[in-house]
Design an enzyme around this catalytic site. Structure first.
Site, PDB file in Angstrom:
ATOM      1  N   LYS A 212       0.877  -1.393   0.097  1.00 32.29           N
ATOM      2  CA  LYS A 212       0.136  -0.031   0.072  1.00 32.29           C
ATOM      3  C   LYS A 212       0.976   1.442  -0.077  1.00 32.29           C
ATOM      4  CE  LYS A 212      -3.614   1.927   2.860  1.00 32.29           C
ATOM      5  NZ  LYS A 212      -4.393   1.778   3.998  1.00 32.29           N
ATOM      6  N   GLU A 218      10.582  -4.471   4.596  1.00 33.83           N
ATOM      7  CA  GLU A 218      10.631  -6.066   4.251  1.00 33.83           C
ATOM      8  C   GLU A 218      10.324  -6.046   2.743  1.00 33.83           C
ATOM      9  OE1 GLU A 218       9.229  -4.959   6.752  1.00 33.83           O
ATOM     10  OE2 GLU A 218       9.261  -6.526   8.312  1.00 33.83           O
ATOM     11  N   GLY A 274      -4.845  -2.661   5.495  1.00 37.05           N
ATOM     12  CA  GLY A 274      -3.997  -3.559   4.978  1.00 37.05           C
ATOM     13  C   GLY A 274      -4.938  -5.031   5.198  1.00 37.05           C
ATOM     14  N   ARG A 275      -5.175  -5.041   6.320  1.00 32.89           N
ATOM     15  CA  ARG A 275      -5.848  -6.516   6.715  1.00 32.89           C
ATOM     16  C   ARG A 275      -7.116  -6.577   6.315  1.00 32.89           C
ATOM     17  NH1 ARG A 275      -4.688  -3.375  10.852  1.00 32.89           N
ATOM     18  NH2 ARG A 275      -6.038  -2.760  12.420  1.00 32.89           N
ATOM     19  N   GLU A 360      -4.470  -7.838  15.142  1.00 37.15           N
ATOM     20  CA  GLU A 360      -4.111  -6.563  14.856  1.00 37.15           C
ATOM     21  C   GLU A 360      -5.202  -5.433  14.996  1.00 37.15           C
ATOM     22  OE1 GLU A 360      -2.201  -5.774  10.996  1.00 37.15           O
ATOM     23  OE2 GLU A 360      -0.671  -4.735  11.994  1.00 37.15           O
ATOM     24  N   HIS A 391      -4.603 -34.571  17.093  1.00 32.83           N
ATOM     25  CA  HIS A 391      -3.290 -35.301  17.468  1.00 32.83           C
ATOM     26  C   HIS A 391      -2.212 -34.618  18.081  1.00 32.83           C
ATOM     27  CE1 HIS A 391      -4.993 -38.934  15.435  1.00 32.83           C
ATOM     28  NE2 HIS A 391      -5.705 -38.299  14.799  1.00 32.83           N
ATOM     29  N   LYS A 511       9.429  -1.181  14.792  1.00 30.89           N
ATOM     30  CA  LYS A 511       9.823  -0.799  13.426  1.00 30.89           C
ATOM     31  C   LYS A 511      10.904   0.601  13.527  1.00 30.89           C
ATOM     32  CE  LYS A 511       5.584  -1.051  10.574  1.00 30.89           C
ATOM     33  NZ  LYS A 511       4.712  -0.220   9.701  1.00 30.89           N
TER      34      LYS A 511
HETATM   35  C1  G6Q Z   1      -2.390  -4.244   8.275  1.00 34.35           C
HETATM   36  C2  G6Q Z   1      -1.399  -3.562   8.724  1.00 34.35           C
HETATM   37  C3  G6Q Z   1      -0.044  -4.143   8.239  1.00 34.35           C
HETATM   38  C4  G6Q Z   1       0.294  -3.807   6.542  1.00 34.35           C
HETATM   39  C5  G6Q Z   1       1.753  -3.989   6.318  1.00 34.35           C
HETATM   40  C6  G6Q Z   1       2.265  -4.074   4.947  1.00 34.35           C
HETATM   41  O1  G6Q Z   1      -3.675  -4.001   8.350  1.00 34.35           O
HETATM   42  O2  G6Q Z   1      -1.259  -2.216   7.976  1.00 34.35           O
HETATM   43  O3  G6Q Z   1      -0.118  -5.597   8.165  1.00 34.35           O
HETATM   44  O4  G6Q Z   1      -0.583  -4.399   5.585  1.00 34.35           O
HETATM   45  O5  G6Q Z   1       2.349  -3.477   7.189  1.00 34.35           O
HETATM   46  O6  G6Q Z   1       2.203  -2.572   4.329  1.00 34.35           O
HETATM   47  P1  G6Q Z   1       2.251  -2.205   2.941  1.00 34.35           P
HETATM   48  O7  G6Q Z   1       1.049  -2.786   2.292  1.00 34.35           O
HETATM   49  O8  G6Q Z   1       2.071  -0.455   2.950  1.00 34.35           O
HETATM   50  O9  G6Q Z   1       3.485  -2.538   2.347  1.00 34.35           O
END
Ligand code: G6Q
Length: 549
Positions: A212, A218, A274-275, A360, A391, A511
């Protein structure tokens, strides 16, 4: 109650107080007694919507409990909160954003406004662009730099830009185009990237950089390594990047700076968290795998559940009931976790996906009013597919000292029928919820002529609550409904607990500290360390271990 009206803090709401009194009265009741008292209980405490059948009768509740929980929803202004979300109000107050994942799956004819602008046409424009691209890649019309067709697709993203795509790919593999290989790289641990591209031909590989913000450490590190890997494999011609990289992002500037043609960028908006984004362009890998028709069926499934959530009376509303039951289990019965146990192997990543969605979102101790809570918020969600879990950790669920409410998810039809497998699978899921609820008494154990010393070991107290969700079969539409179900459960929980499920400030500190530590690990000369003595010492030790000379 208007959305603006002041909501009492949770423990001051009359229904909460009534629930506390009620809990004292019924705390000792066993599910055996509840079922004995009403022979039809298992046919009454059920509800069904959008093809999902929910049996919640094996929860430690009476009709009075449900009545009071529904009252709590009312006093928490749940109606107002739902209406505000669907109306595009900026209910994510700490980030001043609307929360409109429901717009991602709204039909073309719908109108949903953010700041006076109908966002639905934009959503469909992106979907059409994704469709055109997916069709070209799937048909082989899209060629790589050397003219070869694409056979490997690697999604690079993390958190919300990874967990949904991975889960959906696994869940819908049955519908996937099998001559395309899908890989997912998320971890900054280089092993993730190296193993993903092991044996892949760069000329046939397409990377989707899903981010996003397009700034996530990462993802950008993995994307850089992917670009280097590709260029090395294709002789270093930078023009190759445009044919082998596309982006899913809201940040056109950064996408273009990376070298990706913005014509191959698929956008979304700040009102998609994001989620909550697997049904936005973040789902590009999903569409590439299952095709645009199946992807649209997935969206239609989401939408069906959205409509149910928005319009059904709370007493028949699946997400509302499941959320209220989780509040009861968490805040009154003291449960600390929820086990999500899909009896469908294709859903093996569903619990991992839900961990982010639930924890989250509602793992917060500060209320919307900025005050510290004096009650528990999100339980810990976890799980594994059945029957595997039986199991391993089910022992603790049956005879451990903790109360673990379970959500069992099962389907009437297997996607890959094979002999007796499916009946055996279903026999197991039904047996588990029965065993958890009713257990086995000492008298029953003794009647089996078990030696006295062993009797206590073989007794099952029972009275362990569970929900069972039964659906026809795992189709794209059903997956959409299931994900939307849990999204809305989270929403309702957030409304009751008065927390904001749409921010995630709790991930920021680590972070920022990591950014500070990077040069302390990388610089030739160790800069003066100003952490605590433990962190300082670990940094020194790591430096020594990595270059002992
Ligand atoms: C989700 C969070 C988080 C996000 C990641 C990736 O709700 O905001 O998990 O999706 O940190 O972020 P980017 O899509 O900006 O790389």
């Amino acid at each position: 109650m208007s959305n603006k009206s002041v909501i009492k803090s949770l423990t001051q709401r009359p229904a909460w107080k009534a629930l506390a009194t009620h809990h004292k009265k019924i705390a000792k009741l066993h599910l055996r007694e509840l079922f004995a008292a009403d022979k039809q209980r298992g046919e009454k405490l059920i509800t069904e919507a959008a093809g999902l059948f929910l049996d919640y009768s094996k929860n430690r509740v009476t009709t009075e409990t449900i009545k009071l929980l529904l009252q709590l929803a009312k006093e928490s202004n749940l109606r107002g909160r739902i209406d505000a979300m669907f109306a595009g109000e900026k209910i994510n107050i700490t980030e001043n954003r609307a929360v409109l994942h429901v717009a991602l799956r709204a039909p073309k004819s719908a109108k949903i406004f953010v700041d006076g602008k109908n966002v639905v046409p934009d959503v469909h424009a992106v979907l059409d662009k994704m469709t055109g691209f997916a069709n070209r890649v799937r048909s082989g019309a899209w060629k790589g730099h050397t003219g070869k067709r694409i056979t490997n697709i690697v999604n690079i993203g993390i958190g919300g830009s990874d967990l949904g795509p991975v889960m959906a790919y696994e869940a819908l593999k049955h519908y996937a185009k099998r001559d395309l290989k899908f890989l997912f790289v998320s971890n900054v641990d280089g092993a993730d990237f190296v193993e993903a591209v092991h044996g892949l031909a760069p000329a046939e590989t397409l990377f989707i950089v899903s981010s996003k913000t397009f700034t996530t450490q990462e993802t950008m590190t993995n994307a850089e390594s992917a670009r280097a890997w590709l260029l090395k494999g294709l002789g270093g011609n930078k023009n190759a990047v445009a044919k082998h990289f596309v982006a899913v992002s809201t940040n056109a500037e950064k996408v273009s700076a990376f070298g990706i043609d913005t014509a191959n960028m698929f956008g979304f908006w700040d009102w998609v968290g994001g989620r909550y984004s697997m049904d936005s362009a973040i789902g590009l890998s999903t569409m590439l795998a299952i095709g645009s028709e199946n992807f649209r069926a997935l969206l239609a499934g989401f939408h069906e559940l959205d409509e149910h959530f928005r319009t059904a009376p709370f007493s028949e509303n699946l997400p509302v009931l499941m959320a209220l039951l989780s509040v009861w289990n968490t805040n009154f019965l003291g449960a600390e976790t929820v086990a999500v146990l899909p009896y469908e192997n294709y859903l093996k990543r569903f619990p991992a996906y839900l961990q982010q969605l639930t924890m989250e979102s509602n793992g917060k101790y500060i209320t919307l009013a900025g005050k510290k809570v004096n009650y528990q918020t999100s339980p810990i969600y976890w799980g594994e597919p059945g029957t595997n879990g039986q199991h391993s950790f089910y022992q603790l669920i049956h005879q451990g000292t903790r109360l673990i409410p379970c959500d069992f998810i099962a389907f009437a039809h297997a996607l890959t029928p094979l002999g007796r497998h499916h009946d055996l699978l279903l026999a197991n899921v039904l047996a588990q919820s029965e065993a958890l609820a009713f257990g086995k008494t000492a008298a029953e154990v003794k009647a089996e002529k078990v030696p006295d010393a062993l009797v206590p070991h073989k007794v099952f107290e029972g009275n362990r609550p569970s929900n069972t969700i039964l659906a026809d079969r795992l189709t794209p539409a059903v997956l959409g409904r299931l994900v939307a179900l849990y999204e809305h459960i989270v929403f309702v929980q957030g409304a009751i607990w008065s927390v904001n499920p749409f921010d995630q400030w709790g991930v920021e500190l680590g972070k920022a500290l990591a950014q500070r530590i990077v040069p302390e690990l990388e610089n030739k000369i160790l800069p003066p360390l100003q952490h605590d003595s433990s962190t300082n010492n670990l940094i020194r030790r790591y430096r020594k271990m990595k270059s002992p000379t």
